[in-house]
Design a protein around this motif. Sequence first.
Motif, PDB file in Angstrom:
ATOM      1  N   ALA A  59       0.801  -1.271   0.002  1.00 46.09           N
ATOM      2  CA  ALA A  59       0.120   0.018  -0.022  1.00 46.09           C
ATOM      3  C   ALA A  59       0.895   1.213  -0.070  1.00 46.09           C
ATOM      4  CB  ALA A  59      -0.892  -0.182   1.308  1.00 46.09           C
ATOM      5  N   LEU A  60       1.915   1.306   0.810  1.00 46.04           N
ATOM      6  CA  LEU A  60       2.842   2.562   1.179  1.00 46.04           C
ATOM      7  C   LEU A  60       3.520   2.682  -0.543  1.00 46.04           C
ATOM      8  CD1 LEU A  60       4.053   4.607   2.814  1.00 46.04           C
ATOM      9  CD2 LEU A  60       5.749   3.054   3.504  1.00 46.04           C
ATOM     10  N   ALA A  61       4.133   1.394  -1.206  1.00 46.82           N
ATOM     11  CA  ALA A  61       4.724   1.823  -2.257  1.00 46.82           C
ATOM     12  C   ALA A  61       3.653   2.287  -3.401  1.00 46.82           C
ATOM     13  CB  ALA A  61       5.224   0.347  -2.893  1.00 46.82           C
ATOM     14  N   HIS A  62       2.488   1.691  -3.511  1.00 46.58           N
ATOM     15  CA  HIS A  62       1.692   2.382  -4.331  1.00 46.58           C
ATOM     16  C   HIS A  62       1.317   3.599  -4.008  1.00 46.58           C
ATOM     17  CE1 HIS A  62      -1.296   2.158  -7.526  1.00 46.58           C
ATOM     18  NE2 HIS A  62      -2.307   2.351  -6.906  1.00 46.58           N
ATOM     19  N   SER A  63       0.999   4.283  -2.854  1.00 47.20           N
ATOM     20  CA  SER A  63       0.686   5.529  -2.439  1.00 47.20           C
ATOM     21  C   SER A  63       1.975   6.444  -3.116  1.00 47.20           C
ATOM     22  CB  SER A  63       0.334   5.775  -1.187  1.00 47.20           C
ATOM     23  OG  SER A  63      -0.942   5.299  -0.686  1.00 47.20           O
ATOM     24  N   GLN A  64       3.070   5.938  -2.898  1.00 41.86           N
ATOM     25  CA  GLN A  64       4.310   6.686  -3.059  1.00 41.86           C
ATOM     26  C   GLN A  64       4.394   6.784  -4.633  1.00 41.86           C
ATOM     27  OE1 GLN A  64       6.672   8.083  -0.792  1.00 41.86           O
ATOM     28  NE2 GLN A  64       6.843   9.349  -2.623  1.00 41.86           N
ATOM     29  N   ASP A  65       4.345   5.698  -5.277  1.00 44.10           N
ATOM     30  CA  ASP A  65       4.175   5.714  -6.814  1.00 44.10           C
ATOM     31  C   ASP A  65       3.538   6.573  -7.235  1.00 44.10           C
ATOM     32  OD1 ASP A  65       5.357   4.545  -9.147  1.00 44.10           O
ATOM     33  OD2 ASP A  65       3.434   3.595  -9.402  1.00 44.10           O
ATOM     34  N   MET A  66       2.186   6.734  -6.866  1.00 40.28           N
ATOM     35  CA  MET A  66       0.976   7.667  -7.382  1.00 40.28           C
ATOM     36  C   MET A  66       1.686   9.066  -7.223  1.00 40.28           C
ATOM     37  SD  MET A  66      -2.797   6.043  -6.626  1.00 40.28           S
ATOM     38  CE  MET A  66      -2.515   5.735  -4.580  1.00 40.28           C
ATOM     39  N   ALA A  67       2.067   9.363  -6.010  1.00 38.01           N
ATOM     40  CA  ALA A  67       2.503  10.842  -5.627  1.00 38.01           C
ATOM     41  C   ALA A  67       3.725  11.075  -6.596  1.00 38.01           C
ATOM     42  CB  ALA A  67       2.890  10.775  -4.195  1.00 38.01           C
ATOM     43  N   ASP A  68       4.699   9.875  -6.840  1.00 36.00           N
ATOM     44  CA  ASP A  68       5.933  10.492  -7.454  1.00 36.00           C
ATOM     45  C   ASP A  68       5.529  10.754  -9.019  1.00 36.00           C
ATOM     46  OD1 ASP A  68       7.483  10.069  -5.368  1.00 36.00           O
ATOM     47  OD2 ASP A  68       8.183   8.166  -5.796  1.00 36.00           O
ATOM     48  N   ARG A  69       4.522   9.670  -9.418  1.00 34.44           N
ATOM     49  CA  ARG A  69       4.327   9.765 -10.969  1.00 34.44           C
ATOM     50  C   ARG A  69       3.113  10.446 -11.330  1.00 34.44           C
ATOM     51  NH1 ARG A  69       5.956   4.306 -14.208  1.00 34.44           N
ATOM     52  NH2 ARG A  69       4.750   3.186 -12.212  1.00 34.44           N
ATOM     53  N   ASP A  70       2.547  11.008 -10.303  1.00 36.05           N
ATOM     54  CA  ASP A  70       1.059  12.326 -10.346  1.00 36.05           C
ATOM     55  C   ASP A  70       0.091  11.271 -11.252  1.00 36.05           C
ATOM     56  OD1 ASP A  70      -0.254  14.228 -10.397  1.00 36.05           O
ATOM     57  OD2 ASP A  70       0.549  15.184 -12.076  1.00 36.05           O
ATOM     58  N   PHE A  95      -3.442   8.774 -10.516  1.00 36.07           N
ATOM     59  CA  PHE A  95      -4.350   8.182  -9.561  1.00 36.07           C
ATOM     60  C   PHE A  95      -5.342   6.969 -10.115  1.00 36.07           C
ATOM     61  CE2 PHE A  95      -8.403   8.453  -6.921  1.00 36.07           C
ATOM     62  CZ  PHE A  95      -7.988   7.999  -5.944  1.00 36.07           C
ATOM     63  N   GLU A  96      -4.742   5.790  -9.913  1.00 39.75           N
ATOM     64  CA  GLU A  96      -5.369   4.683 -10.522  1.00 39.75           C
ATOM     65  C   GLU A  96      -4.975   3.395  -9.617  1.00 39.75           C
ATOM     66  OE1 GLU A  96      -7.600   4.487 -13.413  1.00 39.75           O
ATOM     67  OE2 GLU A  96      -7.169   6.770 -13.805  1.00 39.75           O
ATOM     68  N   HIS A  97      -6.030   2.318  -9.726  1.00 38.49           N
ATOM     69  CA  HIS A  97      -5.630   1.043  -9.263  1.00 38.49           C
ATOM     70  C   HIS A  97      -4.520   0.483  -9.988  1.00 38.49           C
ATOM     71  CE1 HIS A  97      -8.534   1.051  -6.062  1.00 38.49           C
ATOM     72  NE2 HIS A  97      -9.647   1.502  -6.985  1.00 38.49           N
ATOM     73  N   ASN A  98      -4.224   0.293 -11.263  1.00 35.62           N
ATOM     74  CA  ASN A  98      -3.277  -0.099 -11.975  1.00 35.62           C
ATOM     75  C   ASN A  98      -2.178   0.897 -12.356  1.00 35.62           C
ATOM     76  OD1 ASN A  98      -4.530  -2.438 -12.366  1.00 35.62           O
ATOM     77  ND2 ASN A  98      -4.956  -2.264 -14.190  1.00 35.62           N
ATOM     78  N   ASN A  99      -1.082   0.744 -12.147  1.00 35.03           N
ATOM     79  CA  ASN A  99      -0.054   1.785 -12.367  1.00 35.03           C
ATOM     80  C   ASN A  99       0.276   1.974 -13.813  1.00 35.03           C
ATOM     81  OD1 ASN A  99       2.042   0.084 -12.986  1.00 35.03           O
ATOM     82  ND2 ASN A  99       3.193  -0.143 -10.923  1.00 35.03           N
ATOM     83  N   PRO A 100       0.952   2.997 -14.185  1.00 33.57           N
ATOM     84  CA  PRO A 100       1.306   3.277 -15.492  1.00 33.57           C
ATOM     85  C   PRO A 100       2.019   2.259 -16.322  1.00 33.57           C
ATOM     86  CG  PRO A 100       1.797   5.292 -14.317  1.00 33.57           C
ATOM     87  CD  PRO A 100       1.588   4.011 -13.307  1.00 33.57           C
ATOM     88  N   ASP A 101       2.635   1.265 -15.503  1.00 33.26           N
ATOM     89  CA  ASP A 101       3.153   0.083 -16.120  1.00 33.26           C
ATOM     90  C   ASP A 101       2.236  -0.910 -16.148  1.00 33.26           C
ATOM     91  OD1 ASP A 101       5.584   1.492 -16.100  1.00 33.26           O
ATOM     92  OD2 ASP A 101       5.931   0.805 -13.882  1.00 33.26           O
ATOM     93  N   GLY A 102       1.067  -0.960 -15.754  1.00 34.29           N
ATOM     94  CA  GLY A 102       0.215  -1.890 -15.897  1.00 34.29           C
ATOM     95  C   GLY A 102      -0.090  -2.728 -14.707  1.00 34.29           C
ATOM     96  N   ASN A 103       0.881  -2.741 -13.549  1.00 31.33           N
ATOM     97  CA  ASN A 103       0.839  -3.495 -12.470  1.00 31.33           C
ATOM     98  C   ASN A 103      -0.582  -3.229 -11.831  1.00 31.33           C
ATOM     99  OD1 ASN A 103       3.251  -4.446 -13.153  1.00 31.33           O
ATOM    100  ND2 ASN A 103       4.323  -3.161 -12.115  1.00 31.33           N
ATOM    101  N   SER A 104      -1.085  -4.454 -11.560  1.00 30.04           N
ATOM    102  CA  SER A 104      -2.334  -4.570 -10.786  1.00 30.04           C
ATOM    103  C   SER A 104      -2.372  -4.606  -9.028  1.00 30.04           C
ATOM    104  CB  SER A 104      -3.085  -5.559 -11.110  1.00 30.04           C
ATOM    105  OG  SER A 104      -2.765  -6.951 -10.639  1.00 30.04           O
ATOM    106  N   PRO A 105      -3.195  -4.179  -8.466  1.00 34.68           N
ATOM    107  CA  PRO A 105      -3.202  -4.405  -6.930  1.00 34.68           C
ATOM    108  C   PRO A 105      -2.747  -5.610  -6.580  1.00 34.68           C
ATOM    109  CG  PRO A 105      -5.128  -2.957  -7.481  1.00 34.68           C
ATOM    110  CD  PRO A 105      -4.739  -3.649  -8.582  1.00 34.68           C
ATOM    111  N   ALA A 106      -3.456  -6.572  -7.288  1.00 35.35           N
ATOM    112  CA  ALA A 106      -3.082  -8.204  -6.850  1.00 35.35           C
ATOM    113  C   ALA A 106      -1.790  -8.592  -7.232  1.00 35.35           C
ATOM    114  CB  ALA A 106      -4.021  -9.184  -7.661  1.00 35.35           C
ATOM    115  N   GLU A 107      -0.854  -7.924  -8.253  1.00 39.55           N
ATOM    116  CA  GLU A 107       0.282  -8.181  -8.586  1.00 39.55           C
ATOM    117  C   GLU A 107       1.251  -7.670  -7.455  1.00 39.55           C
ATOM    118  OE1 GLU A 107       0.207  -8.632 -13.338  1.00 39.55           O
ATOM    119  OE2 GLU A 107      -0.044  -6.533 -12.576  1.00 39.55           O
TER     120      GLU A 107
END
Length: 148
Positions: A46-57, A59-71
Amino acid sequence: MIPAQTAPAPLAIDPRAQQVLQLVNAERSQAGCGPVQMEPRLSAAALAHSQDMADRDYFEHNNPDGNSPAERVRAAGYTWSSTGENIAYGYDTPQQVMNGWMSSEGHRENILNCGWVDMGLGIVDNGTEAPYWTQEFGTTSSTWQRGQ
């Protein structure tokens, strides 16, 4: 011989995360669900995802690389049989974010899923803006029965 697995080292818990955990468990109790416990691997994801959203601006469940929450949860070392994620942005306090999540059908369903027994929370402050919140829920095959 298979090496013994050791429990992950606990993360320093943000006091806001403890407040969210208390609020989540109060809602779950009112709905007839058992409590969830803070789980370090879910918190790390959770912390890594919040940090990634902040760093890369974003707000999505899947990150820009396509990684899902489950992954992300699996990559953090949590072998789930069931998992789910809530994210939020624009809320300053634990009560505000919980009010937002409980007012949203999908987020509310995640919080009140009686099958989940573990929770992780990552909060990242974004300078002068509101923090990014990521909440991970999960159940491993070994804890599935406990949550039923």
